[in-house]
Enzyme design. Sequence first.
Site, PDB file in Angstrom:
ATOM      1  N   GLY A  92     -34.683 -24.038  21.124  1.00 15.45           N
ATOM      2  CA  GLY A  92     -34.801 -23.180  19.940  1.00 15.45           C
ATOM      3  C   GLY A  92     -36.044 -23.562  19.142  1.00 15.45           C
ATOM      4  O   GLY A  92     -36.291 -24.741  18.921  1.00 15.45           O
ATOM      5  N   ARG A 138     -25.517 -25.950  15.881  1.00 19.23           N
ATOM      6  CA  ARG A 138     -24.843 -26.178  17.175  1.00 19.23           C
ATOM      7  C   ARG A 138     -23.612 -27.039  16.938  1.00 19.23           C
ATOM      8  O   ARG A 138     -22.686 -26.578  16.297  1.00 19.23           O
ATOM      9  CB  ARG A 138     -25.800 -26.830  18.170  1.00 19.23           C
ATOM     10  CG  ARG A 138     -25.383 -26.622  19.618  1.00 19.23           C
ATOM     11  CD  ARG A 138     -26.317 -27.328  20.548  1.00 19.23           C
ATOM     12  NE  ARG A 138     -27.647 -26.766  20.556  1.00 19.23           N
ATOM     13  CZ  ARG A 138     -28.029 -25.744  21.324  1.00 19.23           C
ATOM     14  NH1 ARG A 138     -27.187 -25.200  22.154  1.00 19.23           N
ATOM     15  NH2 ARG A 138     -29.242 -25.282  21.271  1.00 19.23           N
ATOM     16  N   ASP A 148     -32.547 -32.160  22.066  1.00 15.69           N
ATOM     17  CA  ASP A 148     -32.036 -33.038  23.130  1.00 15.69           C
ATOM     18  C   ASP A 148     -32.162 -32.435  24.529  1.00 15.69           C
ATOM     19  O   ASP A 148     -32.375 -33.160  25.502  1.00 15.69           O
ATOM     20  CB  ASP A 148     -30.602 -33.512  22.834  1.00 15.69           C
ATOM     21  CG  ASP A 148     -29.667 -32.372  22.507  1.00 15.69           C
ATOM     22  OD1 ASP A 148     -30.124 -31.203  22.472  1.00 15.69           O
ATOM     23  OD2 ASP A 148     -28.470 -32.637  22.289  1.00 15.69           O
ATOM     24  N   ARG A 154     -35.553 -21.268  27.105  1.00 17.39           N
ATOM     25  CA  ARG A 154     -34.497 -22.157  27.606  1.00 17.39           C
ATOM     26  C   ARG A 154     -34.445 -21.944  29.108  1.00 17.39           C
ATOM     27  O   ARG A 154     -34.413 -20.803  29.565  1.00 17.39           O
ATOM     28  CB  ARG A 154     -33.156 -21.811  26.977  1.00 17.39           C
ATOM     29  CG  ARG A 154     -33.139 -21.964  25.454  1.00 17.39           C
ATOM     30  CD  ARG A 154     -31.727 -21.923  24.925  1.00 17.39           C
ATOM     31  NE  ARG A 154     -31.685 -21.765  23.476  1.00 17.39           N
ATOM     32  CZ  ARG A 154     -31.756 -22.771  22.607  1.00 17.39           C
ATOM     33  NH1 ARG A 154     -31.910 -24.003  23.036  1.00 17.39           N
ATOM     34  NH2 ARG A 154     -31.675 -22.541  21.317  1.00 17.39           N
ATOM     35  N   ASP A 161     -30.052 -33.006  15.209  1.00 19.51           N
ATOM     36  CA  ASP A 161     -29.004 -33.655  16.007  1.00 19.51           C
ATOM     37  C   ASP A 161     -29.563 -34.580  17.094  1.00 19.51           C
ATOM     38  O   ASP A 161     -28.912 -34.811  18.111  1.00 19.51           O
ATOM     39  CB  ASP A 161     -28.106 -32.582  16.645  1.00 19.51           C
ATOM     40  CG  ASP A 161     -28.886 -31.640  17.550  1.00 19.51           C
ATOM     41  OD1 ASP A 161     -30.137 -31.694  17.545  1.00 19.51           O
ATOM     42  OD2 ASP A 161     -28.253 -30.837  18.260  1.00 19.51           O
ATOM     43  N   THR A 192     -36.248 -29.495  16.125  1.00 20.09           N
ATOM     44  CA  THR A 192     -35.084 -28.600  16.121  1.00 20.09           C
ATOM     45  C   THR A 192     -34.533 -28.531  14.704  1.00 20.09           C
ATOM     46  O   THR A 192     -34.526 -29.544  13.999  1.00 20.09           O
ATOM     47  CB  THR A 192     -33.972 -29.079  17.079  1.00 20.09           C
ATOM     48  OG1 THR A 192     -32.744 -28.395  16.746  1.00 20.09           O
ATOM     49  CG2 THR A 192     -33.681 -30.567  16.978  1.00 20.09           C
ATOM     50  N   ASP A 234     -31.564 -28.345  13.997  1.00 14.76           N
ATOM     51  CA  ASP A 234     -30.198 -28.881  13.976  1.00 14.76           C
ATOM     52  C   ASP A 234     -30.090 -30.323  13.460  1.00 14.76           C
ATOM     53  O   ASP A 234     -29.015 -30.765  13.089  1.00 14.76           O
ATOM     54  CB  ASP A 234     -29.585 -28.834  15.381  1.00 14.76           C
ATOM     55  CG  ASP A 234     -29.473 -27.415  15.906  1.00 14.76           C
ATOM     56  OD1 ASP A 234     -29.468 -26.487  15.088  1.00 14.76           O
ATOM     57  OD2 ASP A 234     -29.388 -27.244  17.144  1.00 14.76           O
TER      58      ASP A 234
HETATM   59  O1  F6P Z   1     -30.879 -25.483  18.598  1.00 15.42           O
HETATM   60  C1  F6P Z   1     -31.292 -24.600  17.613  1.00 15.42           C
HETATM   61  C2  F6P Z   1     -30.340 -23.450  17.516  1.00 15.42           C
HETATM   62  O2  F6P Z   1     -30.826 -22.584  16.510  1.00 15.42           O
HETATM   63  C3  F6P Z   1     -28.883 -23.810  17.238  1.00 15.42           C
HETATM   64  O3  F6P Z   1     -28.638 -24.084  15.890  1.00 15.42           O
HETATM   65  C4  F6P Z   1     -28.172 -22.588  17.741  1.00 15.42           C
HETATM   66  O4  F6P Z   1     -26.844 -22.887  18.119  1.00 15.42           O
HETATM   67  C5  F6P Z   1     -29.000 -22.190  18.941  1.00 15.42           C
HETATM   68  O5  F6P Z   1     -30.287 -22.728  18.738  1.00 15.42           O
HETATM   69  C6  F6P Z   1     -29.125 -20.710  19.178  1.00 15.42           C
HETATM   70  O6  F6P Z   1     -29.970 -20.510  20.254  1.00 15.42           O
HETATM   71  P1  F6P Z   1     -30.487 -19.100  20.777  1.00 15.42           P
HETATM   72  O7  F6P Z   1     -31.463 -18.577  19.767  1.00 15.42           O
HETATM   73  O8  F6P Z   1     -31.123 -19.410  22.102  1.00 15.42           O
HETATM   74  O9  F6P Z   1     -29.276 -18.244  20.898  1.00 15.42           O
END
Ligand code: F6P
Length: 319
Positions: free
Chosen positions: A12, A172, A104, A73, A130, A126, A128
């Site tokens: 992300g 997340r 991560d 991703r 995390d 990120t 998050d």
């Molecule tokens: O890891 C960052 C994040 O924004 C998380 O908070 C969220 O769960 C996820 O990515 C959403 O990802 P995507 O935009 O690929 O659906």
Amino acid sequence: MVRRIAILTSGGDAPGMNAALRVCIRAGLHYGKEMYVIYDGYRGLVEGNIHQVNKEFTQDIINRGGTIIRSARLPEFKNPEVVQKAADILKDFEIDALIGIGGDGTYKGLESLSKHGVKVCGIPGTIDNDVGSTDETIGFATALNTICECVDKLKDTSGSHQRCSLIEVMGRDCGDLAMHAALAEGAEDVICVEHPLKEEKLFSKLRKMKAQNKSHAIIIVSENLLNINELAEKISKETGFEARTEVLGRLQRGGEPCAHDRILSSRLSAEAVRLVIEEEGSHVVGMKNNTVVSYDITEAVKMKHEHTHGLRALIDMLQ
Ligand code: F6P
């Protein structure tokens, strides 16, 4: 000797990734290295979407949100054959070191590459917050500010209608965004892994607030935990407050990085470049007690993020 360094952003996107990219490129050029960017994260790497860049490439990007080299991703990157292909491509391009900016998932990809003989360094990016090997990640502070801006606006309209607003934030599996937002906004409650829903306690508090004619109630809910629409319905039925829900979603990932994230990006990235040039092995960089630190990447991916339990006690005390 390291001659060519490539950089990618993965997972992300997070505000501050461009600021990190800028410093990686400029620091690498400062050391006399040839700098490359890889578009579209690991997918671009596997497809050989790799381009040499110069200092001009970094102009006017320090304040830009998102990532100008895009992100992706690629779940297939767990497959050793795909990792081997990526390592071969880096060899074809004569890239001696790879810097990855991400969370991560990005780190796991980098670690796999290191096991295939690629020298790597990870920079935590990120919203998050995390990542175990750092106190803070690039993008977290900006996302938190964005959440606060949204909640401030919601307070206005909630107050006008005497409503209870349930606001779902990202993170997340990590409640850092939710807990920090709740503290910064003086929210009535926060629901996240570290601070689970206590339904009866919440309802009785809201009933009391309603009886006292309080203008609004704010509840911050971390994503992936519960259905906020169902909870809003229950609140409307049980407490007298009319409840509304808002999912802030990817709004939280956009926007110009705040000054804190730009500075964090710059400090971490300069060290990442130094590490791949001057040190043996593969690393990640992080921030501990406001000091830039580094860890061996295999150690780093095993580190668990320390959740903000201190904040939980503070939030409970203030409620
Ligand atoms: O890891 C960052 C994040 O924004 C998380 O908070 C969220 O769960 C996820 O990515 C959403 O990802 P995507 O935009 O690929 O659906």
